[in-house]
Design an enzyme around this catalytic site. Structure first.
Site, PDB file in Angstrom:
ATOM      1  N   GLU A 282      74.525  13.092 112.964  1.00  0.00           N
ATOM      2  CA  GLU A 282      75.195  12.577 111.759  1.00  0.00           C
ATOM      3  C   GLU A 282      76.294  13.506 111.284  1.00  0.00           C
ATOM      4  OE1 GLU A 282      72.266   9.539 109.334  1.00  0.00           O
ATOM      5  OE2 GLU A 282      72.696  11.471 108.442  1.00  0.00           O
ATOM      6  N   HIS A 303      58.774  15.029 134.434  1.00  0.00           N
ATOM      7  CA  HIS A 303      58.261  13.987 135.328  1.00  0.00           C
ATOM      8  C   HIS A 303      58.836  12.622 134.969  1.00  0.00           C
ATOM      9  CE1 HIS A 303      55.255  16.718 137.154  1.00  0.00           C
ATOM     10  NE2 HIS A 303      55.509  17.374 136.038  1.00  0.00           N
ATOM     11  N   LYS A 417      74.261  -1.491 107.699  1.00  0.00           N
ATOM     12  CA  LYS A 417      73.664  -1.924 106.428  1.00  0.00           C
ATOM     13  C   LYS A 417      74.373  -3.170 105.903  1.00  0.00           C
ATOM     14  CE  LYS A 417      72.273   2.634 104.754  1.00  0.00           C
ATOM     15  NZ  LYS A 417      72.535   3.653 103.748  1.00  0.00           N
TER      16      LYS A 417
END
Ligand code: PA5
Length: 440
Positions: A282, A303, A417
């Site tokens: 951010e 792995h 948003k």
């Protein structure tokens, strides 16, 4: 307290290149310390380790003690992003991996999963519950939805008057829906300082209260952060934050490395990587710039992701969190039959095997074209977590200024948003609803 080892980058960079990036990092250090850079109204985090007063800690402890006296054994901490990751990281790092503590702190409001909330309520029904609701803006949808559900449960179960003693709010001093609600309902409230952004807020009540309620020592955490701060305030080529910021930007800008992988070798630190990813993602990912922050939890991920890191696209470098000492001791025994052929490890600590896996991976990845930095702490404890929080925050400020970015805003977070509100038909978003429905 936090040590940075750049030796794993030696074969990828020339000393003159590194020196030139150290000069740039020192300029960025001056910008941060001169407090004249972009976003300089959000620098309150820099002095938190020495600003937090004893009264605030005692207030946090009073909440813990009050809930203990009521027999509370489940605290639901509601928040998202910077209003959750720091506390989650510290509590995961410091808690026993398997044994349930006296007071369990769980997290909600960091997703919109219906199953998650339903199952949380299943657990609540078996426990004695309190809640910490955290939102700096006081308007974020995910925690607001979770809080509406948890608040209703607490009010129904314990009554409205008792609910106001079982709910604590952490939010802005003046504005936001949560502030209004907390004032009206008479909740005990803590303030997120105006000049501290979410992802830099772990050493405010946002992190401190859940960590205290979970039973950990925030005085030690603040002490560790304060000691680290002392070291990082020194303007020097040897400053650990300057060195880390210089090298990661050099690898990015000059060597084409687009991805930084934070590597941990202890499952307790998985959320340190999540906290770090938010901090750097951010803070730096804007204006078409930034290093993509990723993470792996080894040895498990050797792995799964190990193949890609060893031989896939050469786009990444690694920063390994090196924890020198384990807090517990488990020694591998000798077996008469040795059918598993592990007797060569008899008498060795498991931590020695972990350290050799780490070293072997370092050499393999360097050979495979992946530069590696190490950020070391002595062991996992409150003091060192405080130090590493402060180290990464300070280095993030230096690094983002070096990159020419404002580290303290996050304008891009608004895009999803707006669409979500339009699709949920939030009042005021009618025009966007029309527009967005035409696109789907
Ligand atoms: O770093 C940030 O500012 C964000 O990640 C916020 O912490 C996150 O969006 C939550 O915001 P709020 O605390 O206002 O609910």
């Amino acid at each position: 307290m936090v040590k940075v080892n750049l030796g794993g980058c030696d074969s990828f960079v020339k000393s003159a290149e590194y020196q030139s990036y150290v000069s740039k990092a020192l300029d960025a250090f001056d910008t941060l310390q001169g407090e004249k850079g972009a976003g300089n109204d959000f620098l309150g985090w820099k002095t938190l380790p020495v600003d937090i007063d004893e009264k605030l800690i005692r207030d946090c402890e009073a909440v813990r003690d009050c809930w203990k006296a009521k027999g509370v054994n489940l605290v639901i901490a509601i928040g998202i992003g910077g209003s959750y990751l720091g506390a989650k990281c510290a509590i995961e790092a410091l808690s026993h991996s398997f044994i349930e503590p006296e007071t369990k702190v769980v997290f909600a409001g960091n997703n919109l999963s219906e199953e998650y909330l339903a199952e949380l309520m299943d657990l609540a029904g078996k426990k004695n519950v309190a809640c910490i609701v955290i939102s700096k803006s006081g308007t974020t949808t995910e925690p607001a939805v979770a809080f509406r559900i948890v608040k209703e449960y607490i009010e129904k179960t314990y009554g409205k008057a008792e609910a106001s003693e079982r709910i604590v709010a952490i939010t802005d001093a003046r504005k936001g829906a949560l502030k209004t609600l907390a004032t009206q309902e008479g909740y005990k409230s803590f303030i997120v300082p105006d000049n501290v952004g979410g992802r830099y807020s772990v050493l405010t009540p946002v992190g401190l209260l859940p960590i205290v309620v979970a039973g950990f020592d925030v005085r030690a955490m603040l002490k560790g952060a304060a000691q680290e701060r002392e070291e990082l305030l020194v303007r020097s080529e040897d400053n650990a934050a300057v060195r880390y910021a210089a090298m990661r930007n050099l690898l990015h800008t000059e060597k084409g490395k687009a991805v930084e992988i934070l590597v941990t070798y202890n499952p307790k630190l998985t959320f340190l990587a999540e906290w770090w990813k938010q901090l750097y993602g951010e803070s730096e990912g804007k204006d078409g710039k930034g290093i993509y922050p990723a993470s792996v939890a080894n040895t498990a991920d050797l792995h799964s992701m190990g193949q890609f890191i060893q031989e896939g696209s050469r786009i990444m470098f690694e920063t390994v969190i090196n924890v020198v000492n384990a807090n517990r001791s488990v020694v591998i025994g000798s077996d008469g039959q040795n059918l598993d052929q592990l007797n060569y490890l008899a008498g060795q600590h498991v931590n020695h095997c972990n350290a050799m896996a780490q070293l072997g991976t370092k050499i393999a990845h360097i050979d495979g074209g992946v530069p590696q930095m190490e950020v070391s702490i002595d062991r996992i404890n409150e003091e060192n977590l405080g130090a590493i929080f402060y180290f990464f925050e300070f280095a993030c400020g230096v690094s983002a200024y070096l990159l020419g970015i404002n580290p303290f805003n996050q304008p891009g977070v608004e895009a999803y948003k707006k669409n979500m509100f339009a699709l949920l038909r939030k009042p005021g978003y009618e025009a966007q609803t029309e527009a967005i429905l035409k696109r789907i």
